[in-house]
Every structure is written in structure tokens, then in C-alpha cells.
Design an enzyme around this catalytic site. Sequence first.
Site, mmCIF file in Angstrom:
data_model
loop_
_atom_site.group_PDB
_atom_site.id
_atom_site.type_symbol
_atom_site.label_atom_id
_atom_site.label_comp_id
_atom_site.label_asym_id
_atom_site.label_seq_id
_atom_site.Cartn_x
_atom_site.Cartn_y
_atom_site.Cartn_z
ATOM 1 C CG ASP A 215 -1.969 -1.075 1.098
ATOM 2 O OD1 ASP A 215 -2.545 -1.350 0.054
ATOM 3 O OD2 ASP A 215 -1.932 -1.964 1.941
ATOM 4 N NE ARG A 319 9.925 -3.681 4.788
ATOM 5 C CZ ARG A 319 8.812 -3.402 4.222
ATOM 6 N NH1 ARG A 319 8.467 -3.958 3.065
ATOM 7 N NH2 ARG A 319 8.057 -2.269 4.775
ATOM 8 N NE ARG A 325 5.883 -5.374 8.928
ATOM 9 C CZ ARG A 325 5.863 -4.333 7.830
ATOM 10 N NH1 ARG A 325 6.351 -4.589 6.586
ATOM 11 N NH2 ARG A 325 5.419 -2.991 8.362
HETATM 12 N N1 LIG Z 1 13.567 0.834 -4.846
HETATM 13 C C1 LIG Z 1 13.218 1.012 -3.264
HETATM 14 N N2 LIG Z 1 13.759 0.756 -2.341
HETATM 15 C C2 LIG Z 1 13.542 1.432 -1.114
HETATM 16 N N3 LIG Z 1 12.420 1.550 -0.743
HETATM 17 C C3 LIG Z 1 11.348 1.811 -1.654
HETATM 18 C C4 LIG Z 1 11.705 1.637 -3.175
HETATM 19 N N4 LIG Z 1 10.513 1.849 -3.791
HETATM 20 C C5 LIG Z 1 9.623 2.287 -2.940
HETATM 21 N N5 LIG Z 1 10.127 2.145 -1.598
HETATM 22 C C6 LIG Z 1 9.391 2.350 -0.331
HETATM 23 O O1 LIG Z 1 9.056 1.498 0.161
HETATM 24 C C7 LIG Z 1 7.742 1.648 1.032
HETATM 25 C C8 LIG Z 1 7.199 0.397 1.518
HETATM 26 O O2 LIG Z 1 6.677 -0.128 0.120
HETATM 27 P P1 LIG Z 1 5.434 -0.972 -0.196
HETATM 28 O O3 LIG Z 1 4.248 -0.657 0.502
HETATM 29 O O4 LIG Z 1 5.346 -1.255 -1.498
HETATM 30 O O5 LIG Z 1 5.539 -2.442 0.669
HETATM 31 P P2 LIG Z 1 5.368 -2.915 2.170
HETATM 32 O O6 LIG Z 1 5.617 -1.556 3.155
HETATM 33 O O7 LIG Z 1 5.883 -4.073 2.250
HETATM 34 O O8 LIG Z 1 3.669 -3.028 1.899
HETATM 35 P P3 LIG Z 1 2.410 -2.977 2.672
HETATM 36 O O9 LIG Z 1 2.377 -1.192 2.707
HETATM 37 O O10 LIG Z 1 1.299 -3.449 1.820
HETATM 38 O O11 LIG Z 1 2.700 -3.242 4.103
HETATM 39 C C9 LIG Z 1 7.149 2.691 0.137
HETATM 40 O O12 LIG Z 1 6.546 3.645 1.216
HETATM 41 C C10 LIG Z 1 8.137 3.116 -0.806
HETATM 42 O O13 LIG Z 1 8.196 4.705 -0.343
#
Ligand SMILES: Nc1ncnc2c1ncn2[C@@H]1O[C@H](COP(=O)(O)OP(=O)(O)OP(=O)(O)O)[C@@H](O)[C@H]1O
Length: 595
Positions: A215, A319, A325
Amino acid sequence: MSTKHRQASDTLLHGEFGVYPSKGIRYALSLTQTGLHIQRLVPKPEDDQRTVLPITDMVGCHTLRSRGTNDIFAYFSIYSYPMKKKKVAMGSTRTRQRLVRTFKVDEASEYEQNQSIAEKWATAIKCLIQEVQISSDMEITPDLQPKARRLLLLLNPCGGRGNALQQCHTHILPIITEADISYNLVQTERANHARELVQTINLEEWDGIVVISGDGLLFEVINGLMERPDWEDAIKMPIGILPCGSGNALAGAINYNAGFEQAMGSELLLNCILLLCRGTVMPMDLVSVTTCSGTRSFSFLSVAWGFISDVDIESEKYRHMGSARFTVGTMVRVASLRTYRGRLSYLPVLDAHRPICRSITLSPNGSLAPLQRSQLHRTISDMGLCEERNIMFERSTAVLDTGELPSFETSPSPGSPTALHTSQFTFDSVPNALSEPDRMLPNDVGCPTHSHVNGPKDDLLPPLDQPLPKSWVTVEGDFVLVLGIYQSHLGADLFTAPFSYFDDGLIHLFFVKAGISRTALVRLFLAMEKGTHIGMECPYLVHVPVRAFRLEPLTKKGILTVDGERVEYGPIQAQVHQRLGNLITGSGRVSLTSF
Ligand SMILES: Nc1ncnc2c1ncn2[C@@H]1O[C@H](COP(=O)(O)OP(=O)(O)OP(=O)(O)O)[C@@H](O)[C@H]1O
């Protein structure tokens, strides 16, 4: 029989075909609004063994020609992903599996005529998949065919367990290619990359922006679109999500809206890919959130404080476990349960009427500018390549039973002339939240100075440092958690607000008061998996549908999150803006218009 039932069973097309590879088998095919009925004719007719391929399991249909130039037959292949039993170590499970059925059109003595029949079937099937209206009294011609859609896919290689790219190559790209979707795939290289990218794209080049991530990346996309000078047009761009994150809340809500069983992992991803291929778009509410420094952002999921935001942020270190998690994080936080003192004010909604939701179908608007691709980094694309293939839930009426917790006080907002006696408080005692006097006059609107001021005015909110209108309700006390949520799901398996839907114009405000036992809290979260927590009538859990709220933490340290991302700690307020955005849901409850 009702008109709707008659339409569903009406035969749109009927024909007899061979198959590929040819084994002397022939079938009679009947296409209806809901499925393809397949009956074997040769070698042995099966009277009682009709197979039905439901349209909802299909993603696309292509016409094909044999390599041999003397072959006068034409072919069409239907790509579908039905649920099938699969053997696993401990028994069996049901998962979606790819099924391709190829039929041979051999009715005519010339290729062109056979090809035209194949084309007619492919057109009708594609129309049904994308919910383009066709009926048995219509001539099915190629011009009915929905135009190929062009999607900007943004993939976060670091989201969730870090396997988004692998999922993309294994599942996503092969399936959307079968659905004739063209795409540019961009891997994000850092946080905020997607946010910056969508600020510079030419909107006319795309029919939608889809994140392959959790998200968090969608939050970036929405806010990037809102930061554009043409935000009013930009935010109408259909946005979608293919879940490859840890929480995947919005994907859970989309999956639920489509009537699928709650799913996780690859199963949820496959359901969402299927829905993306169908392409129905629905309006979606967005919530404007202002933090203490005056920064305003647009949120599609939630604002959280206390237990939920603590678990979300503190579990970042696990993560690699994917969605597990949150289970580990919950156990850790339950073991050392904290409470937070704060003041929560809100503008309740009294009318329980559900507005009719509108659904629109994603399709190109027909006036697209010639392709002028912007410079995109780390992009792979199939563009330019040419292939010859042709429940209604009862709204919770929770009442704050303040007798339970002497530490809580409920009152109209500070500054209000009439103080409601705590023990008399119910929602009914509050004036209708939508009355005009509650709205700020344009001159009063005080989005404080902040990084960007785009977006509709927050006409229900005074500036954070000014008192709230008298119709607001304020609760002060010790909280275990406060959650404003506007989707049915807080995670793919957290069915937090079952009565919520994408454009209900509501923030579902939940709070859990201090005093709840650890066992009761764990029970609440376990029940949330099935959405039965509200029926538990836990006296510490309160749910109020609101249009706007303000939260003033009085405990010095804590974590606040917006859509799962940490924001600065301090007073925060939010207002819902109904139907500000458009979401690719692949299915709509009520279909009124399409574009
Ligand atoms: N290439 C990248 N490297 C590191 N961070 C990134 C990159 N691309 C995006 N992000 C950051 O990673 C954060 C988390 O991403 P994302 O929401 O896709 O995954 P998540 O946190 O695992 O999933 P969820 O939000 O469903 O729990 C985003 O807020 C984004 O700013």
C-alpha cells in the site's frame, strides 16, 4: 424468469467447432452473458456433461492462424484461470490454474470466412470480460472490441518479501499480455521515486497506473498525482494495485468487493490480476490528512495511533517474514501493552443510508495523443511490438458506554456553549453532521501553510490550532488504539470495517479504550480476521462513522501512521473527500455508467 436472469442465460453466439490440437473431437459452444457452455458432440455426445467456463475466470481471447499457408482453418484461444483442486503435503487446496482452450473454426471453405467467425467469437468474449454491453439481438462486429489498454506499472522491488519482480515475470506479465494490456514497467529505485515520476508523466498516454507493491507505493502515487498543477484531472486517472507488499490492505478490499473468498499471497495476487484484466473502475474516496507542521497528504486507507501504528512500524525489522511480521509484532506489543492519553474529536454521521455506488469501466477515451514516451528509467515494455492475435452489513450503532471507564470524558468540542452530560451521550444527541453551518466559509478555510495546497478545500476543518465547531463530539481519555479506516480491510486478512466500501463518503473511526485485558485484545484481533469483532460487543471497542476527525495526542511520545507510513507525531486531523479518485476494482456492486 426475471429480465436479468433471461439476459444471463440468453445465447449470444452458438456454433460447432473442432479443437487444437485436433483429435477428431468436436464441440458445440454456446456463449451467454455469464459463461461459455461446452458440450462434446464427437466422438461421443455427452448429454449430461456440459462444461461451463465462467466469464469471471477469463482474462482474454486471441485469434490465431496456422503457420501452414494452405490451412484454411482459423482458431481462437480462450485464456482462463479457474479455481482447481491442488494436492499439497497435508491434503488438498484450491488455487487458480491456467487453462487455455483452443477451438478450430472449419465451417467455411475459405480462410477469410473462418477468420471472421473466429474474430466474432473473440470480440464477444473480450466484450463480456470487460463488461462491454452486448446482447443477442446485436450484430457482433470487430469495432465493438474494447481498445487495448495501456498501463503504467510501478514495481517496488523492496516491498513485502522482496519478490515483486519474480511475481511479475511468473504471473503478472504473462496474464496481462493474454488480456491485450500494453504496459511500461518501471522498477522504483528509492522511496519517493514513484511520487516524482507520476508528477511528470503525460496523462494522455495512460489508461491507468498500477502499483506492483504494498500500500505504501500507492500512497506515493496518489500524492504525486495530487502534487501536479493539473491535479483535478490527474487524480481521476484509474489506479490499481497488484499486491506484493506485507499488508496488502487495499488488495484485500478489492478482493472482498469482487465477492472472492479472503485470500493471501499468490492467491490474492491472481485474483487481483484477473480483476485488473476485467478493468471495471469505481470512484474511491480519499481522505485529506493534515499534520501538526501543516503538511497535507491524501490517504486512501487509514490513520492510526497506538497499538496498530506501533505494530506496523516496530515490525519493520521482521519484513523478511512477509505478512507474518504483523503477527509477531502483535504478540510483542500485547506482551508490553501501552496506553496513550489523548483527545479525539469527530464529526459523526447520523444517516445510515447507503448511497448508490457507481461503477465505470476502464477503457481508452478514444482521444489519446500520439505516443510520446517520457524518459523512463529501468523500463521494460511491450509497446510497439505487434503480434498477430487478433453484503450489506448493518452499520454499527456503537454507543460510548462511558460508565465503563472513569478516565474517559465525552463532551462537545471545547468552545461549545452546551456541554453534554457524559452519561447521556449517544450519537442521536448530536445534530446532523452534514448541516451547512458546519462547513467552513471559504475565507475561514485554513489549510495552514504547508508543502502543497492542491486538492479540494477541507471545508469541515478549521486550522489545527483553532477550536472545532459545536456539532463535533470530543472524547478525552486513555486509549489503546485509535484508527480511522476507509477500506474494509486493514491488511489482506484483517477484515476491520466490513460495512465500508470504496465511495461511502465515510471514515470509520474505531477506538479501543484503556482497561481492556490482553486476552480480550487478542480475541478482538483474531475475530477481525473474519470481521466478527464488531458482533462481539466488546465494551472497550467503539466504532463511529464520521466525515472528519481531529486527534490530539497528550502522551509525549508515540507513533502516528497514515496508510501505514510513519508521519510526524502531534495533533493531526482529517476529512473525507467523497469520490475524489478512481480505483480499478474489476467489479462493481451497481453498474450505472461507463466511460
Ligand atoms: N526501490 C526502493 N527501495 C527502497 N524503498 C522503496 C523503493 N521503492 C519504494 N520504496 C518505499 O518502500 C515503502 C514500502 O513499500 P510497499 O508499501 O510497496 O511495501 P510494504 O510496506 O511491504 O507493503 P504494505 O504497505 O502493504 O505493508 C514505500 O513507502 C516506498 O516509499
